[in-house]
Design a protein around this motif. Structure first.
Motif, PDB file in Angstrom:
ATOM      1  N   LEU A 172      -9.120 -18.046  21.025  1.00 12.14           N
ATOM      2  CA  LEU A 172      -8.198 -17.393  20.650  1.00 12.14           C
ATOM      3  C   LEU A 172      -8.581 -15.964  20.288  1.00 12.14           C
ATOM      4  CD1 LEU A 172      -4.888 -17.208  20.055  1.00 12.14           C
ATOM      5  CD2 LEU A 172      -5.432 -17.684  17.747  1.00 12.14           C
ATOM      6  N   VAL A 173      -9.551 -15.730  19.625  1.00 17.28           N
ATOM      7  CA  VAL A 173     -10.207 -14.310  19.255  1.00 17.28           C
ATOM      8  C   VAL A 173     -10.488 -13.672  20.556  1.00 17.28           C
ATOM      9  CG1 VAL A 173     -12.056 -13.358  18.118  1.00 17.28           C
ATOM     10  CG2 VAL A 173     -10.951 -15.114  16.858  1.00 17.28           C
TER      11      VAL A 173
ATOM     12  N   SER B 130     -14.504  -7.328  16.740  1.00 16.87           N
ATOM     13  CA  SER B 130     -15.442  -8.288  17.428  1.00 16.87           C
ATOM     14  C   SER B 130     -16.679  -8.831  16.559  1.00 16.87           C
ATOM     15  CB  SER B 130     -15.897  -7.762  18.741  1.00 16.87           C
ATOM     16  OG  SER B 130     -16.855  -8.530  19.648  1.00 16.87           O
ATOM     17  N   HIS B 131     -17.354  -8.013  15.941  1.00 19.25           N
ATOM     18  CA  HIS B 131     -18.473  -8.225  15.267  1.00 19.25           C
ATOM     19  C   HIS B 131     -18.076  -9.068  13.993  1.00 19.25           C
ATOM     20  CE1 HIS B 131     -21.697  -6.355  17.215  1.00 19.25           C
ATOM     21  NE2 HIS B 131     -20.885  -5.303  17.469  1.00 19.25           N
TER      22      HIS B 131
ATOM     23  N   THR C 253     -19.238 -13.209  14.424  1.00 17.50           N
ATOM     24  CA  THR C 253     -20.312 -13.620  13.508  1.00 17.50           C
ATOM     25  C   THR C 253     -20.012 -14.812  12.656  1.00 17.50           C
ATOM     26  OG1 THR C 253     -21.137 -11.391  13.924  1.00 17.50           O
ATOM     27  CG2 THR C 253     -22.202 -12.754  11.986  1.00 17.50           C
ATOM     28  N   PRO C 254     -18.958 -14.631  11.855  1.00 13.45           N
ATOM     29  CA  PRO C 254     -18.638 -16.031  11.225  1.00 13.45           C
ATOM     30  C   PRO C 254     -18.304 -17.111  11.670  1.00 13.45           C
ATOM     31  CG  PRO C 254     -17.000 -14.169  10.632  1.00 13.45           C
ATOM     32  CD  PRO C 254     -18.265 -13.593  11.515  1.00 13.45           C
ATOM     33  N   LEU C 255     -17.396 -17.012  12.755  1.00 11.33           N
ATOM     34  CA  LEU C 255     -17.203 -18.254  13.522  1.00 11.33           C
ATOM     35  C   LEU C 255     -18.466 -18.821  14.239  1.00 11.33           C
ATOM     36  CD1 LEU C 255     -14.253 -16.886  15.712  1.00 11.33           C
ATOM     37  CD2 LEU C 255     -14.109 -18.689  13.806  1.00 11.33           C
TER      38      LEU C 255
ATOM     39  N   LEU D  87     -22.348 -23.454  13.862  1.00 10.56           N
ATOM     40  CA  LEU D  87     -23.478 -23.884  13.770  1.00 10.56           C
ATOM     41  C   LEU D  87     -23.855 -24.646  12.469  1.00 10.56           C
ATOM     42  CD1 LEU D  87     -26.594 -23.781  14.664  1.00 10.56           C
ATOM     43  CD2 LEU D  87     -26.979 -21.755  13.080  1.00 10.56           C
ATOM     44  N   ARG D  88     -22.992 -24.399  11.430  1.00 11.16           N
ATOM     45  CA  ARG D  88     -23.261 -25.119   9.973  1.00 11.16           C
ATOM     46  C   ARG D  88     -22.446 -26.471  10.503  1.00 11.16           C
ATOM     47  NH1 ARG D  88     -22.243 -21.485   4.892  1.00 11.16           N
ATOM     48  NH2 ARG D  88     -24.019 -20.088   5.212  1.00 11.16           N
TER      49      ARG D  88
END
Length: 464
Positions: A283-284, A241-242, A246-248, A253-254
């Motif tokens: 999906l995640v 989950s983390h 977090t990267p998604l 945001l970018r």
């Protein structure tokens, strides 16, 4: 089970005691009666032997009178008749009832010792003298009260022995039933608590027969492995989950920042990338939801079906109205199911979302609920989500509850998998049917809340 074992052993002891005591009592009763008759016949023959000295040998009647006096002292009635059926001597008492002259005449005609029981008296007729030269008949009348007393005493002792044996059998059966049943009951309670989510529960493995001890030890091993697997799975879920979210989120945001600085074709490409990121996020989330449903054990709480259905319909009504789809519910009033907290709402959200995606404009989605016997005759509530969309082929229905099992799915393909995991984890069942006239019907058998069965708690989820 304890009661069944005790009753079975007690019934077996009762049958064995009956088979032993009743024939023994009948045998002892017959033996007492035979002994009583033999004693009376022996006394009558003694009097007949003394009477023979008087009637045949013409000796003194002193011996005969002494025996008659002794018989009278015992409470017997004795009468000596000559060959003409005349009374020669007697004890001062009433003779036996019945055909005494006939008995005397029969004995004179056919010399043999005979006995006859009339009422509460036994009459013994014995010929005096040899068979070829009968000089008279001796009658001895004896009360059968002593015989009855002895018979009652025999049955009384046998009854006492039977009662003591029954009490001993009851004590042994109860102790045996508790010795076998109590450990099994403890294992059953531990299994129920494990099924309700108490992964730390263990059964006592040092009581009962060897087989029950092995069963408890095997259960404890299974519970320990289940606890380790569930906790390990929860840890993996927390890490995934983390590590994924977090990267998604940072990537999204970018892309949002870049979208403000570009235009034209680049803006369209960024919009497509943002949609793919959003799809990947969904999906995640879906995979994590399925994994949570598989790795956690729900703690059942009472959930009113009509209230949960009404709440989710109110939440989805704006979406249905926007798409021109009719959304309605029928039944379920007064029905309460036993599910993990929030599970029914999550199941309804997935099913309604799938149905709204499948039904074209002008279609209808209907939720029905009714009480049923469920699986194995257990009380259940049948919940049906019915739509009149394009439906699903039989091949797709067979694999629809697996992850990504439906090749015809327009979304992530995880909605029905999440529904199936949540329902089966709560002890229910899910299946798919064709809607009459076209469409798909999802049928759920949800365990109904038992009367007086209320437990509070919620499903433990891994941290995000």
């Amino acid at each position: 089970m304890t009661r069944r074992i005790a009753l079975t052993v007690l019934a077996l002891v009762t049958v064995l005691l009956t088979l032993a005591v009743v024939p023994l009592g009948v045998l002892l009763e017959a033996r007492e009666e035979t002994s009583f008759r033999a004693s009376a016949q022996a006394d009558a023959q003694q009097v007949a032997a003394a009477a023979e000295e008087t009637l045949s040998d013409h000796r003194s009647d002193t011996s005969m009178l002494q025996l008659l006096a002794a018989a009278g002292a015992r409470g017997d009635c004795a009468v000596v008749y000559d060959s003409a059926a005349r009374v020669v001597a007697r004890t001062p008492c009433r003779e036996a009832t019945g055909d005494v002259p006939g008995l005397v005449a029969a004995t004179l005609a056919h010399p043999r010792t005979s006995s006859e029981r009339t009422g509460d008296r036994l009459t013994v007729a014995t010929p005096v003298g040899d068979i070829q030269d009968v000089s008279g008949v001796t009658l001895l009348v004896r009360s059968v009260d002593p015989l009855n007393d002895r018979i009652w005493a025999v049955w009384g002792w046998l009854a006492l022995i039977a009662v003591l044996g029954l009490l001993a059998g009851t004590f042994v059966s109860v102790r045996l039933a508790r010795w076998v049943g109590s450990p099994l009951h403890a294992v059953d309670e531990a299994a129920q608590r494990l099924g309700e989510g108490a992964l730390e529960v263990r059964a006592q493995a040092g009581q009962g027969p060897q087989e029950v001890r092995r069963l408890a030890a095997t259960f404890n091993t299974m519970a320990a492995r289940t606890e380790a697997l569930v906790h390990g799975h929860r840890t993996v879920l927390a890490d995934v989950s983390h590590q994924l979210r977090t990267p998604l989120a940072a990537l999204r945001l970018r892309l949002d920042l870049l979208a403000g600085d570009v235009d034209g074709d680049a803006l369209q490409e960024l919009a497509g990338a943002q949609e793919e990121i959003a799809r990947l996020s969904r999906l995640v989330d879906g995979l994590l939801a399925v994994a949570r449903a598989e790795s956690t054990v729900p703690t059942p709480v009472p959930v009113p079906v009509d209230a949960a259905v009404a709440e989710r319909l109110a939440a989805w009504e704006p979406v249905a109205a926007e798409r021109g789809v009719s959304l309605s519910a029928h039944g379920g009033q007064g029905q309460t199911v036993s599910l993990g907290a929030g599970d029914l709402e999550q199941v309804l959200d997935n099913l309604v979302a799938n149905a709204l995606d499948a039904v074209p404009e002008g279609g209808a989605v209907r939720i029905e609920a009714a009480a049923t016997s469920g699986l194995a005759g257990q009380a259940a509530v049948e919940l049906r989500v019915v739509d009149n969309g394009p439906g699903m082929t039989s091949r797709a229905q067979q694999s629809a509850f697996r992850r990504f099992g439906n090749p015809e799915a327009g979304g992530t393909g995880l909605g029905l998998a999440i529904v199936h995991r949540l329902v089966t984890a709560n002890g229910g069942a899910a299946r798919l049917e064709d809607t009459p006239g076209g469409g798909l019907t999802v049928v759920l058998d949800l365990p109904r809340r038992r009367p007086g069965h209320s437990r509070s708690g919620s499903r433990q989820q891994p941290p995000d």
